[in-house]
Design a protein around this motif. Structure first.
Motif, short mmCIF file in Angstrom:
data_model
loop_
_atom_site.label_atom_id
_atom_site.label_comp_id
_atom_site.label_asym_id
_atom_site.label_seq_id
_atom_site.Cartn_x
_atom_site.Cartn_y
_atom_site.Cartn_z
N TYR A 1 0.93 -1.10 0.01
CA TYR A 1 -0.05 0.02 0.05
C TYR A 1 0.89 1.22 0.03
CZ TYR A 1 0.79 0.72 5.05
OH TYR A 1 1.40 0.77 6.36
N ILE A 2 2.14 1.02 0.25
CA ILE A 2 3.18 2.22 -0.01
C ILE A 2 4.02 1.69 -1.13
CG2 ILE A 2 4.89 3.71 1.06
CD1 ILE A 2 3.56 2.81 4.02
N GLU B 1 9.41 3.05 9.54
CA GLU B 1 7.91 2.83 9.91
C GLU B 1 7.41 2.96 11.35
OE1 GLU B 1 5.93 3.51 7.29
OE2 GLU B 1 7.38 3.14 5.57
N SER B 2 6.64 2.09 11.77
CA SER B 2 5.91 2.36 12.93
C SER B 2 6.76 2.29 14.38
CB SER B 2 4.68 1.13 13.12
OG SER B 2 3.91 1.69 12.40
N LYS C 1 7.05 5.04 16.35
CA LYS C 1 6.07 5.41 17.30
C LYS C 1 6.63 5.37 18.52
CE LYS C 1 2.08 4.18 14.12
NZ LYS C 1 1.63 3.03 13.68
N PHE D 1 -3.59 -1.15 12.75
CA PHE D 1 -2.65 -0.09 13.03
C PHE D 1 -3.50 0.98 12.90
CE2 PHE D 1 -0.39 -1.78 9.64
CZ PHE D 1 -0.41 -0.73 8.67
N ASN E 1 -1.50 4.30 14.53
CA ASN E 1 -1.51 5.53 13.68
C ASN E 1 -2.14 6.59 14.57
OD1 ASN E 1 -0.35 3.50 12.03
ND2 ASN E 1 -1.32 4.41 10.19
N GLU F 1 5.05 7.69 0.41
CA GLU F 1 4.08 7.66 1.59
C GLU F 1 3.08 8.83 1.51
OE1 GLU F 1 6.21 5.33 5.07
OE2 GLU F 1 4.30 6.28 5.31
N ASN G 1 -4.59 7.98 6.70
CA ASN G 1 -3.99 8.52 7.80
C ASN G 1 -4.28 10.27 7.78
OD1 ASN G 1 -2.79 6.52 8.89
ND2 ASN G 1 -0.91 6.79 7.39
N TYR H 1 4.45 13.02 10.92
CA TYR H 1 4.22 11.41 11.15
C TYR H 1 4.66 10.71 9.97
CZ TYR H 1 1.98 7.07 11.22
OH TYR H 1 1.95 5.53 11.18
N CYS I 1 8.03 8.22 9.81
CA CYS I 1 7.87 6.76 9.26
C CYS I 1 8.97 6.60 8.14
CB CYS I 1 6.49 6.67 8.93
SG CYS I 1 5.50 6.45 10.17
N TYR J 1 0.36 -4.86 17.38
CA TYR J 1 -1.02 -4.75 16.65
C TYR J 1 -1.92 -5.71 17.31
CZ TYR J 1 1.19 -1.32 14.09
OH TYR J 1 2.31 -0.12 13.73
N GLY K 1 7.32 -2.57 12.26
CA GLY K 1 6.89 -1.76 11.57
C GLY K 1 6.63 -2.19 9.88
N VAL K 2 5.98 -1.82 8.96
CA VAL K 2 5.77 -2.21 7.71
C VAL K 2 6.67 -2.40 6.77
CG1 VAL K 2 3.10 -2.15 7.89
CG2 VAL K 2 4.52 -0.34 6.97
#
Ligand code: GLN
Length: 327
Positions: free
Chosen positions: A34-35, A70-71, A74, A103, A122, A167, A174, A198, A202, A250, A267-268
């Motif tokens: 998706y990215i 990525e995540s 966070k 997420f 997220n 992204e 998001n 954000y 990431c 998650y 992280g993705v």
């Protein structure tokens, strides 16, 4: 009586090496798509790194390859706001509960009755970024985030421009999270500033080695064992670890804690960090992920090392990694 269990450096080194060898040809999972940038990263990359409280790093595989944090970022922003606002305020302004959902769940925000839940999904991460000081000053905030992640990782983590652009062009979901939170007064800055920062955080490029240093810094109560600098106060590391233990993987976090027993964050981009307080920080990296967004090979690698060395945060055992013979 000395109740510490001793693991030798050699045993740890062998466990890392064996996990690497036995998993390197595993073909499970698929790169995040998706990215667009992430879809094109080499799926065969694989690295494992462990950083000890004395700053020593033991590694196998592609541990110097730079990939999107990525995540896992966070965790860094969560620590930054814990340091600046304290745990009580973070609980009030964001929360610390697991969502049990994906997420980027919008439903989780609605079900929580307007609360972003935790800085490690997220919604909570976008809210956390909005709290980073200096509020309202995008450039100053970015400096604060970027330099903080570098402090945790022990060296610079340059932005991967191509990932950031990729992204930014695909972060519609998001954006809706940011504006939904704004409508609930859970964005403490401008939604577009928070969303952009954000997305940027990431897109920082890290290596598995750097992530193992970040994990070890949390495991050492805020003391970076490589740079020998105090990055955050000791009392905040327990808070950070508790967030990881409740939601770091998650919707699979319960299963993960039950079966592997190490607070972790994925992280993705394919990275996962694991923190065993006082013992070590571990990071593994392999791009193909499962449906929850957790790297398949990185999970297996950490699991295998934990099992092989009989480690579990809930065991109540004190473990030290030493030179020489095991007892
Ligand atoms: N930048 C990604 C996103 O917001 C991070 C998700 C993740 O790593 N789980 O969708």
């Amino acid at each position: 009586m000395n109740r510490d269990r001793r693991i030798t450096r050699e045993e740890l080194k062998n466990a890392i090496h064996e996990a690497y060898i036995s998993l390197k040809d595993n073909k499970g999972g698929r790169n995040a798509d998706y990215i667009p940038y992430l879809a094109n990263v080499d799926s065969n990359l694989f690295g494992i790194s462990v950083c000890l409280p004395n700053g020593e790093i033991l590694s196998a595989g592609d541990c110097d390859y730079r990939f999107g944090i990525e995540s896992i970022s966070k965790v860094a922003t969560a620590i930054l706001i814990l340091r600046d606002y304290g745990g009580e305020t973070v609980m009030k302004m964001i929360g610390a509960d697991a969502t049990g959902m994906p997420f980027n769940s919008i439903l989780a925000i609605l079900l929580e009755n307007d609360h972003p839940s935790t800085p490690l999904v997220n919604a909570g991460a976008i809210s956390a970024v909005s709290m980073v000081r200096p509020v309202g000053n995008s450039r100053g905030k970015w400096e604060a985030i970027k330099s903080y992640i570098a402090e945790l990782c022990g060296s610079e983590t340059p932005l991967i421009e191509e990932l950031y652009n990729s992204e930014s062009e695909s972060n519609h979901r998001n954006r809706s999270i940011a504006w939904l939170l704004k409508s609930y007064n859970r964005i403490y800055d401008e939604p577009e500033i928070a969303l952009d920062l954000y997305t940027r955080q990431c897109s920082l490029g890290v290596t598995a080695k750097q992530l193992s240093i970040m994990a070890a810094t949390i495991a050492c109560g805020g003391y970076n064992p490589v740079t020998k600098r105090e990055v955050f106060p000791k009392r905040q590391s327990a808070k950070a670890v508790s967030l990881m233990a409740t939601v770091g993987m998650y919707e699979h976090t319960g299963d993960w804690m039950f079966s592997v027993g190490i607070p972790a964050k994925s992280g993705v981009g394919g990275g996962i960090i694991g923190v065993l307080p006082g013992i070590f920080g571990i990071a593994a990296f392999a791009p193909p992920i499962d449906k929850a967004g957790n790297s398949v090979k990185a999970q297996l690698a950490i699991r295998q090392i934990m099992e092989r060395l009989n480690l579990n945060i809930f065991s109540g055992e004190r473990v030290v990694v030493v030179d020489g013979k095991s007892s």
